[in-house]
Design a protein around this motif. Structure first.
Motif, PDB file in Angstrom:
ATOM      1  N   PHE A  94       0.852  -1.187   0.000  1.00 47.21           N
ATOM      2  CA  PHE A  94       0.000   0.000   0.000  1.00 47.21           C
ATOM      3  C   PHE A  94       0.891   1.241   0.000  1.00 47.21           C
ATOM      4  CE2 PHE A  94      -2.017  -3.420   2.474  1.00 47.21           C
ATOM      5  CZ  PHE A  94      -3.131  -3.646   1.692  1.00 47.21           C
ATOM      6  N   LEU A  95       0.274   2.423   0.063  1.00 46.83           N
ATOM      7  CA  LEU A  95       1.037   3.658   0.171  1.00 46.83           C
ATOM      8  C   LEU A  95       1.391   3.883   1.639  1.00 46.83           C
ATOM      9  CD1 LEU A  95       2.228   6.195  -1.070  1.00 46.83           C
ATOM     10  CD2 LEU A  95       0.003   7.302  -0.790  1.00 46.83           C
ATOM     11  N   ASP A  96       2.681   3.903   1.928  1.00 52.25           N
ATOM     12  CA  ASP A  96       3.184   4.062   3.292  1.00 52.25           C
ATOM     13  C   ASP A  96       4.104   5.274   3.306  1.00 52.25           C
ATOM     14  OD1 ASP A  96       4.114   3.870   5.835  1.00 52.25           O
ATOM     15  OD2 ASP A  96       5.220   1.996   5.555  1.00 52.25           O
ATOM     16  N   LEU A  97       3.605   6.394   3.848  1.00 48.00           N
ATOM     17  CA  LEU A  97       4.358   7.648   3.853  1.00 48.00           C
ATOM     18  C   LEU A  97       5.020   7.877   5.206  1.00 48.00           C
ATOM     19  CD1 LEU A  97       2.020  10.240   2.059  1.00 48.00           C
ATOM     20  CD2 LEU A  97       4.221   9.399   1.263  1.00 48.00           C
ATOM     21  N   SER A  98       6.269   8.328   5.166  1.00 50.21           N
ATOM     22  CA  SER A  98       6.949   8.737   6.395  1.00 50.21           C
ATOM     23  C   SER A  98       7.710  10.032   6.111  1.00 50.21           C
ATOM     24  CB  SER A  98       7.906   7.646   6.889  1.00 50.21           C
ATOM     25  OG  SER A  98       8.934   7.406   5.951  1.00 50.21           O
ATOM     26  N   PHE A  99       7.759  10.914   7.106  1.00 55.64           N
ATOM     27  CA  PHE A  99       8.384  12.221   6.942  1.00 55.64           C
ATOM     28  C   PHE A  99       9.461  12.427   8.009  1.00 55.64           C
ATOM     29  CE2 PHE A  99       4.212  12.573   5.078  1.00 55.64           C
ATOM     30  CZ  PHE A  99       4.411  13.339   3.938  1.00 55.64           C
ATOM     31  N   PRO A 137       1.093  18.174   6.665  1.00 56.16           N
ATOM     32  CA  PRO A 137      -0.194  17.853   6.027  1.00 56.16           C
ATOM     33  C   PRO A 137      -0.252  18.256   4.556  1.00 56.16           C
ATOM     34  CG  PRO A 137      -0.537  18.786   8.210  1.00 56.16           C
ATOM     35  CD  PRO A 137       0.916  18.955   7.897  1.00 56.16           C
ATOM     36  N   ALA A 138       0.285  19.439   4.227  1.00 54.90           N
ATOM     37  CA  ALA A 138       0.278  19.884   2.831  1.00 54.90           C
ATOM     38  C   ALA A 138       1.148  18.980   1.968  1.00 54.90           C
ATOM     39  CB  ALA A 138       0.754  21.326   2.747  1.00 54.90           C
ATOM     40  N   LEU A 139       2.301  18.559   2.506  1.00 52.13           N
ATOM     41  CA  LEU A 139       3.171  17.643   1.770  1.00 52.13           C
ATOM     42  C   LEU A 139       2.481  16.297   1.554  1.00 52.13           C
ATOM     43  CD1 LEU A 139       6.711  18.201   3.354  1.00 52.13           C
ATOM     44  CD2 LEU A 139       5.994  18.770   1.032  1.00 52.13           C
ATOM     45  N   ARG A 140       1.810  15.818   2.576  1.00 49.88           N
ATOM     46  CA  ARG A 140       1.115  14.527   2.475  1.00 49.88           C
ATOM     47  C   ARG A 140       0.028  14.589   1.397  1.00 49.88           C
ATOM     48  NH1 ARG A 140       0.810  10.213   5.868  1.00 49.88           N
ATOM     49  NH2 ARG A 140       2.058  11.356   7.422  1.00 49.88           N
ATOM     50  N   GLU A 141      -0.717  15.671   1.367  1.00 54.49           N
ATOM     51  CA  GLU A 141      -1.770  15.824   0.364  1.00 54.49           C
ATOM     52  C   GLU A 141      -1.174  15.869  -1.040  1.00 54.49           C
ATOM     53  OE1 GLU A 141      -5.403  18.940  -0.770  1.00 54.49           O
ATOM     54  OE2 GLU A 141      -4.206  19.214   1.041  1.00 54.49           O
ATOM     55  N   ALA A 188      -1.756  12.637  -3.880  1.00 51.42           N
ATOM     56  CA  ALA A 188      -2.472  12.940  -5.118  1.00 51.42           C
ATOM     57  C   ALA A 188      -1.743  12.400  -6.341  1.00 51.42           C
ATOM     58  CB  ALA A 188      -2.659  14.453  -5.257  1.00 51.42           C
ATOM     59  N   ARG A 189      -0.441  12.124  -6.210  1.00 46.34           N
ATOM     60  CA  ARG A 189       0.351  11.688  -7.370  1.00 46.34           C
ATOM     61  C   ARG A 189       0.838  10.247  -7.267  1.00 46.34           C
ATOM     62  NH1 ARG A 189       2.798  15.804 -10.125  1.00 46.34           N
ATOM     63  NH2 ARG A 189       3.125  14.162 -11.693  1.00 46.34           N
ATOM     64  N   ILE A 190       1.007   9.732  -6.050  1.00 44.05           N
ATOM     65  CA  ILE A 190       1.585   8.398  -5.849  1.00 44.05           C
ATOM     66  C   ILE A 190       0.559   7.536  -5.125  1.00 44.05           C
ATOM     67  CG2 ILE A 190       3.450   7.098  -4.765  1.00 44.05           C
ATOM     68  CD1 ILE A 190       5.199   9.580  -5.026  1.00 44.05           C
ATOM     69  N   LYS A 191       0.327   6.327  -5.619  1.00 43.54           N
ATOM     70  CA  LYS A 191      -0.705   5.453  -5.076  1.00 43.54           C
ATOM     71  C   LYS A 191      -0.161   4.280  -4.261  1.00 43.54           C
ATOM     72  CE  LYS A 191      -3.624   8.066  -7.110  1.00 43.54           C
ATOM     73  NZ  LYS A 191      -4.335   9.075  -6.309  1.00 43.54           N
ATOM     74  N   VAL A 221       8.666  15.443  -6.663  1.00 43.77           N
ATOM     75  CA  VAL A 221       7.701  14.377  -6.963  1.00 43.77           C
ATOM     76  C   VAL A 221       7.667  14.102  -8.461  1.00 43.77           C
ATOM     77  CG1 VAL A 221       5.243  13.800  -6.983  1.00 43.77           C
ATOM     78  CG2 VAL A 221       6.281  14.739  -4.921  1.00 43.77           C
ATOM     79  N   ALA A 222       7.717  15.164  -9.269  1.00 48.35           N
ATOM     80  CA  ALA A 222       7.738  14.971 -10.725  1.00 48.35           C
ATOM     81  C   ALA A 222       8.982  14.192 -11.151  1.00 48.35           C
ATOM     82  CB  ALA A 222       7.699  16.328 -11.431  1.00 48.35           C
TER      83      ALA A 222
END
Length: 306
Positions: free
Chosen positions: A45-50, A61-65, A69-72, A149-150
């Motif tokens: 799944f998508l697992d984000l860590s900062f 929060p803005a970075l997460r959004e 929106a681009r990576i699944k 991200v691009a």
């Protein structure tokens, strides 16, 4: 649509005062710059860590959004920090800053007499951090993250194209092996039928044997039929061909196909196993083993696709 790998890396920097978010090398009066890195590897799944610097944490929060929106899919790690520009001397602390740090140190030592004195390096670091507190990195952080991200997606697309080419090549090899297996089964059935007929003729020659010629013939035909059913792999080869066609269609379609491909690879492995279990000749066993080697290689690579 392209096929994307879940493995990739990208980085971007921003210095205050540069003409655009993508410009590099421009020096600002503060002598600082924003550095951002994004790494991704495969995950179900998508697992984000900062890992963000203190002055950037409010923008998580803005970075997460932006990223969701681009990576699944994938395990994505984002690192960002504000640091001194390469090659610049440390910022000279003001007298007011030094007095404030001295007063704070005296307050701490009043309650903690054993506390160590501040070193020169610590004073310079704290003074530099104090000098940067007025910089609002919010807009620049999002612009830098958008560019990173691009770049990450471009890297994942390149890796995905390489994996797609490898998978299509393996599909061709599996089709070749399936074509080799098709004529083997009729040949084996015919060989076994001849053996049964020879046994039946021997039974006919017994004359006064315990089994009548009719019974011997019936048993030979029954055994031949059972053998043909037991080694018939036509259904397995048909399902295998259908799975190969579907895998090729998904790869060429592109998009988020990793989970569906993973399921189809499991089905391919099941058919190859059944083919091997029904094998009645070394040639068919070899075909089954070669198929399973290719399928295992495909499975490892498919797990890297988004």
């Amino acid at each position: 649509m392209a096929v994307y790998s879940m493995t990739g890396y990208a980085s971007a920097q921003l210095s205050p005062g540069t003409t655009s978010a993508g410009a590099e090398g421009g020096k600002a009066a503060t002598g600082t710059r924003l550095g951002l890195e994004i790494r991704s590897v495969n995950s179900r799944f998508l697992d984000l860590s900062f890992r963000l610097g203190e002055e950037l944490r409010s923008h998580e929060p803005a970075l997460r959004e932006l990223i969701t929106a681009r990576i699944k899919r994938g395990k994505v790690e984002v690192r960002a920090a504000v640091e001194g520009a390469a090659g610049e001397l440390a910022r000279e602390p003001t007298m007011a800053t030094l007095q404030r740090l001295s007063a704070l140190q005296d307050t701490v030592k009043t309650w903690l007499p054993a506390a160590a004195d501040l070193s020169v390096a610590e004073i310079l670091r704290l003074a530099s951090a104090e000098g940067n507190t007025g910089t609002d990195w919010g807009e620049g952080l999002l612009q830098t993250a958008t560019r990173a991200v691009a770049d990450l997606l471009a890297a994942r697309e390149r890796e995905g194209a390489r994996l797609a080419t490898m998978l299509l090549g393996h599909l061709g090899q599996l089709r070749t092996l399936a074509e080799q297996a098709k004529p083997m089964v009729p040949q084996l059935v015919e060989q076994q039928r001849q053996k049964f007929l020879e046994r039946w003729k021997e039974a006919m020659a017994l004359g006064e044997g315990s089994a009548t010629p009719e019974a011997a013939q019936d048993r030979a035909l029954t055994e031949a039929t059972a053998f043909a059913i037991r080694i018939d792999v036509a259904e397995e080869l048909t399902r295998l061909a259908a799975h190969l066609d579907e895998i090729e269609r998904l790869i060429k379609k592109g998009g988020e196909v990793g989970k569906r491909l993973d399921f189809l690879i499991q089905e391919l492995h099941r058919e190859a196993n059944t083919l091997g279990s029904k094998s009645a000749a070394l040639e068919l066993t070899r075909v089954s083993v070669d198929m399973k080697v290719l399928i295992e290689q495909m499975r490892e690579q498919v797990q890297n696709l988004e």
